[in-house]
Write a protein that holds these residues in place. Sequence first.
Motif, PDB file in Angstrom:
ATOM      1  N   ILE A 443       0.829  -1.207   0.000  1.00  0.00           N
ATOM      2  CA  ILE A 443       0.000   0.000   0.000  1.00  0.00           C
ATOM      3  C   ILE A 443       0.866   1.261   0.000  1.00  0.00           C
ATOM      4  O   ILE A 443       0.363   2.344  -0.300  1.00  0.00           O
ATOM      5  CB  ILE A 443      -0.965   0.013   1.203  1.00  0.00           C
ATOM      6  N   ILE A 444       2.145   1.132   0.330  1.00  0.00           N
ATOM      7  CA  ILE A 444       3.107   2.240   0.206  1.00  0.00           C
ATOM      8  C   ILE A 444       4.446   1.645  -0.203  1.00  0.00           C
ATOM      9  O   ILE A 444       4.897   0.648   0.376  1.00  0.00           O
ATOM     10  CB  ILE A 444       3.259   3.024   1.530  1.00  0.00           C
ATOM     11  N   ASN A 445       5.102   2.282  -1.189  1.00  0.00           N
ATOM     12  CA  ASN A 445       6.467   1.927  -1.566  1.00  0.00           C
ATOM     13  C   ASN A 445       7.215   3.217  -1.861  1.00  0.00           C
ATOM     14  O   ASN A 445       6.745   4.043  -2.656  1.00  0.00           O
ATOM     15  CB  ASN A 445       6.484   1.042  -2.824  1.00  0.00           C
ATOM     16  N   ASN A 446       8.361   3.410  -1.216  1.00  0.00           N
ATOM     17  CA  ASN A 446       9.129   4.604  -1.545  1.00  0.00           C
ATOM     18  C   ASN A 446       9.892   4.398  -2.852  1.00  0.00           C
ATOM     19  O   ASN A 446       9.928   3.285  -3.406  1.00  0.00           O
ATOM     20  CB  ASN A 446      10.055   5.000  -0.387  1.00  0.00           C
ATOM     21  N   ARG A 447      10.476   5.457  -3.325  1.00  0.00           N
ATOM     22  CA  ARG A 447      11.102   5.405  -4.651  1.00  0.00           C
ATOM     23  C   ARG A 447      12.239   4.394  -4.701  1.00  0.00           C
ATOM     24  O   ARG A 447      12.384   3.660  -5.685  1.00  0.00           O
ATOM     25  CB  ARG A 447      11.608   6.800  -5.027  1.00  0.00           C
ATOM     26  N   LEU A 454      11.795  -3.495  -6.933  1.00  0.00           N
ATOM     27  CA  LEU A 454      10.692  -4.009  -7.739  1.00  0.00           C
ATOM     28  C   LEU A 454      10.832  -3.672  -9.212  1.00  0.00           C
ATOM     29  O   LEU A 454      10.116  -4.220 -10.048  1.00  0.00           O
ATOM     30  CB  LEU A 454       9.353  -3.445  -7.207  1.00  0.00           C
ATOM     31  N   GLY A 455      11.730  -2.753  -9.565  1.00  0.00           N
ATOM     32  CA  GLY A 455      11.992  -2.445 -10.970  1.00  0.00           C
ATOM     33  C   GLY A 455      10.840  -1.794 -11.685  1.00  0.00           C
ATOM     34  O   GLY A 455      10.595  -2.068 -12.868  1.00  0.00           O
ATOM     35  N   GLN A 456      10.093  -0.906 -10.997  1.00  0.00           N
ATOM     36  CA  GLN A 456       8.955  -0.227 -11.592  1.00  0.00           C
ATOM     37  C   GLN A 456       9.247   1.263 -11.725  1.00  0.00           C
ATOM     38  O   GLN A 456      10.090   1.817 -11.025  1.00  0.00           O
ATOM     39  CB  GLN A 456       7.690  -0.433 -10.759  1.00  0.00           C
ATOM     40  N   ALA A 457       8.494   1.909 -12.638  1.00  0.00           N
ATOM     41  CA  ALA A 457       8.731   3.325 -12.898  1.00  0.00           C
ATOM     42  C   ALA A 457       7.990   4.229 -11.935  1.00  0.00           C
ATOM     43  O   ALA A 457       8.360   5.382 -11.741  1.00  0.00           O
ATOM     44  CB  ALA A 457       8.321   3.660 -14.338  1.00  0.00           C
ATOM     45  N   SER A 458       6.904   3.745 -11.301  1.00  0.00           N
ATOM     46  CA  SER A 458       6.128   4.563 -10.382  1.00  0.00           C
ATOM     47  C   SER A 458       5.584   3.696  -9.249  1.00  0.00           C
ATOM     48  O   SER A 458       5.485   2.462  -9.380  1.00  0.00           O
ATOM     49  CB  SER A 458       4.969   5.262 -11.101  1.00  0.00           C
ATOM     50  N   GLU A 459       5.221   4.360  -8.185  1.00  0.00           N
ATOM     51  CA  GLU A 459       4.659   3.635  -7.035  1.00  0.00           C
ATOM     52  C   GLU A 459       3.300   3.045  -7.377  1.00  0.00           C
ATOM     53  O   GLU A 459       2.951   1.949  -6.917  1.00  0.00           O
ATOM     54  CB  GLU A 459       4.532   4.586  -5.834  1.00  0.00           C
ATOM     55  N   GLN A 460       2.510   3.749  -8.206  1.00  0.00           N
ATOM     56  CA  GLN A 460       1.154   3.314  -8.536  1.00  0.00           C
ATOM     57  C   GLN A 460       1.155   1.919  -9.151  1.00  0.00           C
ATOM     58  O   GLN A 460       0.232   1.122  -8.936  1.00  0.00           O
ATOM     59  CB  GLN A 460       0.509   4.327  -9.487  1.00  0.00           C
ATOM     60  N   GLU A 461       2.201   1.591  -9.925  1.00  0.00           N
ATOM     61  CA  GLU A 461       2.271   0.284 -10.579  1.00  0.00           C
ATOM     62  C   GLU A 461       2.449  -0.847  -9.584  1.00  0.00           C
ATOM     63  O   GLU A 461       2.160  -2.003  -9.905  1.00  0.00           O
ATOM     64  CB  GLU A 461       3.422   0.278 -11.585  1.00  0.00           C
ATOM     65  N   THR A 466       1.689  -8.255  -4.536  1.00  0.00           N
ATOM     66  CA  THR A 466       2.385  -8.970  -3.472  1.00  0.00           C
ATOM     67  C   THR A 466       3.749  -9.427  -3.960  1.00  0.00           C
ATOM     68  O   THR A 466       4.116  -9.204  -5.127  1.00  0.00           O
ATOM     69  CB  THR A 466       1.559 -10.186  -3.017  1.00  0.00           C
ATOM     70  N   VAL A 467       4.498 -10.077  -3.065  1.00  0.00           N
ATOM     71  CA  VAL A 467       5.843 -10.550  -3.430  1.00  0.00           C
ATOM     72  C   VAL A 467       5.779 -11.603  -4.525  1.00  0.00           C
ATOM     73  O   VAL A 467       6.749 -11.797  -5.268  1.00  0.00           O
ATOM     74  CB  VAL A 467       6.563 -11.107  -2.186  1.00  0.00           C
ATOM     75  N   PHE A 468       4.627 -12.281  -4.658  1.00  0.00           N
ATOM     76  CA  PHE A 468       4.511 -13.313  -5.698  1.00  0.00           C
ATOM     77  C   PHE A 468       4.506 -12.699  -7.099  1.00  0.00           C
ATOM     78  O   PHE A 468       4.720 -13.405  -8.081  1.00  0.00           O
ATOM     79  CB  PHE A 468       3.232 -14.121  -5.486  1.00  0.00           C
ATOM     80  N   ASP A 469       4.241 -11.394  -7.187  1.00  0.00           N
ATOM     81  CA  ASP A 469       4.264 -10.717  -8.483  1.00  0.00           C
ATOM     82  C   ASP A 469       5.673 -10.340  -8.918  1.00  0.00           C
ATOM     83  O   ASP A 469       5.874  -9.941 -10.079  1.00  0.00           O
ATOM     84  CB  ASP A 469       3.399  -9.450  -8.434  1.00  0.00           C
ATOM     85  N   TYR A 470       6.664 -10.462  -8.023  1.00  0.00           N
ATOM     86  CA  TYR A 470       8.004  -9.971  -8.345  1.00  0.00           C
ATOM     87  C   TYR A 470       9.115 -11.000  -8.124  1.00  0.00           C
ATOM     88  O   TYR A 470      10.216 -10.809  -8.627  1.00  0.00           O
ATOM     89  CB  TYR A 470       8.318  -8.724  -7.514  1.00  0.00           C
ATOM     90  N   PHE A 471       8.851 -12.059  -7.370  1.00  0.00           N
ATOM     91  CA  PHE A 471       9.909 -13.000  -7.043  1.00  0.00           C
ATOM     92  C   PHE A 471       9.485 -14.412  -7.402  1.00  0.00           C
ATOM     93  O   PHE A 471       8.277 -14.708  -7.516  1.00  0.00           O
ATOM     94  CB  PHE A 471      10.247 -12.922  -5.545  1.00  0.00           C
TER      95      PHE A 471
END
Length: 789
Positions: A443-447, A454-461, A466-471
């Motif tokens: 629900i919150i991720n800093n830059r 997580l390798g994303q361009a924005s927090e909204q993405e 969850t961690v299952f989406d990235y690992f």
Amino acid sequence: MSPFRTMGTLIVSDQNIRGGHFESKWGKALYSFFVIMAYQKDGDRQWTDVLKLSGIGAWEIDPHRETFNCCDIGCELLQIPCNEAVKLSSLQNRFRYGFQQVFESSIKDFLEKQREFQQELELHSGSRIRISGKVVEDQGTQRYCGSIQPVVAHRSALRPELFSERDDLYSILFQDNPMPMFIWEFETLNIIDCNRQALLKYGYSREEFLKLNIRDIRPIEDIPLIEKHTLKSDIYGDIHQKTWRHLNKAGEIMQMEITGHLVEIAGKRCAMVLLNDITDRVEAEEQLLESLKDMSDYRFALDESCLVMILNRGRNVVYVNQKFQDISGFSKHSLLSGTIENIYDEEQCPAVKDCCEALQKGEIWRGELKGKTKQAGFFWVDTVMIPFKDNHGVAYQYIWVGYDITEKKLADEALVKERSLLRAIIDNLPIQIYVKDTKGRHIINNRYQYENLLGQASEQETLGKTVFDYFPEEIAAGMAEYDRRIINEGKPVLNVEEYYHDQEGQLVWLLTNKVPLKDSEGKVLGLVGMSRDVTDRKREEENLISLNKALEKKALELERSNQELEQFAYIASHDLQEPLRMITGFLGLLEKKYESLLDEKARQYIHFAVDGASRMKNIIMDLLVYSRAGRIEEKVKEVSVAELVSSVTQLHKELIKQKKARISLGNLPKLKIPVAPIHQVFQNLINNALKYQREDRIPEVKIHAEKGDGCWTFYVTDNGIGIPDDRRDRVFILFSRLHADRNYSGTGIGLAMCKKIIENLGGRIGFNSVEGEGSTFFFTVPDSIGNPE
């Protein structure tokens, strides 16, 4: 079976009468009744007929069951079924309202206090009865008995003779009067005449109404007032005007405004009463007063809690309450006749424009307005603007009600600033900061988190994932279980090292802290995680471990080398001393045997050779001592430094005496130290202070100590020859001599040995010196020195 069916067993004697059981008038009647009942024989109906003709009945109460039993005559009078016991509560309901309370109170005192009573009561049918009660002793048992008889209405055959000759006038003024009227007699309080309007108002027939007295049409609680206003004619007055409460046949209370005239009819004092029913008016007045009170309460509550302003059709201010004046700073006079724009600036608060547009349309408007205070400040109000409309739907007035939210707005603005500041801080921290809910969703991720991990361009993405989406599955499952344990147990987990492989396949190490996120009631809402990349540190640790292993290997090699060097020094010094002893010995023999043949020059040569051999021996011995300095294992023990210094001065007793030296000791502590090394340091420093002196000066040596941060500093000060500036860097160098041998003896190893000892103990050594004035040598010793073991 009714107890009155077996009343023949009741014994009534003269003693009962003389004892006072039947002394009263009604008691004697009851006695006569019981005598008749006592002598009545079964099946003999003669006395029953007598009782029936006289209209007297008898009753008895069972106090345990609270039931009422009555003879047939009494049942007929009370209009209840015969031969059945009746509950007292049911019997009470047989009487009209007002008489029920009288019956209940009389029976209660009768049963609880054995208090006799006699009351006239009226049934719902309009019949009146006189009921009396008495407690009777019967063979040691108390019986609660009484009599009951009808009340015969004796009406005075009074007729207003004043109008006997003019019945038509009487009919016009009384009978046909549109206002209710009746006449009652002062002596008996009986109603002797009434008009048709009175019958309609009270709901009785003429026959029923003329059987009543004024007590019957008044609430029972008002009856004492009747006695007060009828006992004396001067109290009532010739004309009596007052508002009284009356009862109609249905028992409803009516507020009657009466005008009573005192008249005399057939020699009797009577009152002719004109009635005006003001019940509706009184009720309306009471409702109006209640409404006014409610309105006053509402207005008070509104004025105390809200800002109130009223605008007329032209939207000019016609009323402001005190709270509005207090908050805005404007007086009532300065606000009246002004417009809303005088207080609210459209440029400062665009909502004012929306409010004014709603007013033009006659619509209710609600919003937050920012007003100007008289002191050039501002205030915020949560506002409701309500139009009051006429029958044509046109607004003729507007009421403005608001709640002061200035502090809330300031707090909200401060909170927004704090959140912006906090967000700016966490987004620019070089660590990963994130918040997850109880389902593990971000629900919150800093830059640093969403870009680097997580390798994303924005927090909204990243939100909602969850961690299952990235690992990978196996890594994500471990992370999820780790998070679930923190949420379920509600306990933080700190300084946990984690690793993963980045998109390039490189191993990345993280140092992670995770704490449960709780609300004000302690309920866990999720978790907050903070991770720092420690990959470089892990690599440095691995390098450091390799370096430590290499150093340990070097240390072992150095230890072996030191041991070999020490052994070599010991062997070398021992082997070198043997040739020196041989040289010295043979030179001595040569000088002794050929003394007569040697000239002065030969003896001088032999002396130089012996002296050189002696100095060589001293150097070898000092070298041996230096090589072993600080390496001799000795247990630490507590010792007084003052005593240790005194033992050193004792060794130099002869030299001190010879030079007449003055040695003074200052503050010296007790320490836990290895004694021999410190003894050696003080011996070398004191010896140098006594040795390097001018011939024309008496030596003065001062020794003291000062407590420092975790250590003691010792000072040895002398007034000797000092150290030249160009030789200061050679003071602690091994075999470095600063003065010629002919003036000062020594090998130049003493200060080097002191430096080695002090540094091995974890301290430091130094000096301050002025050439020709003296020197101060100082060294430090830690407060705590562990045993070498």
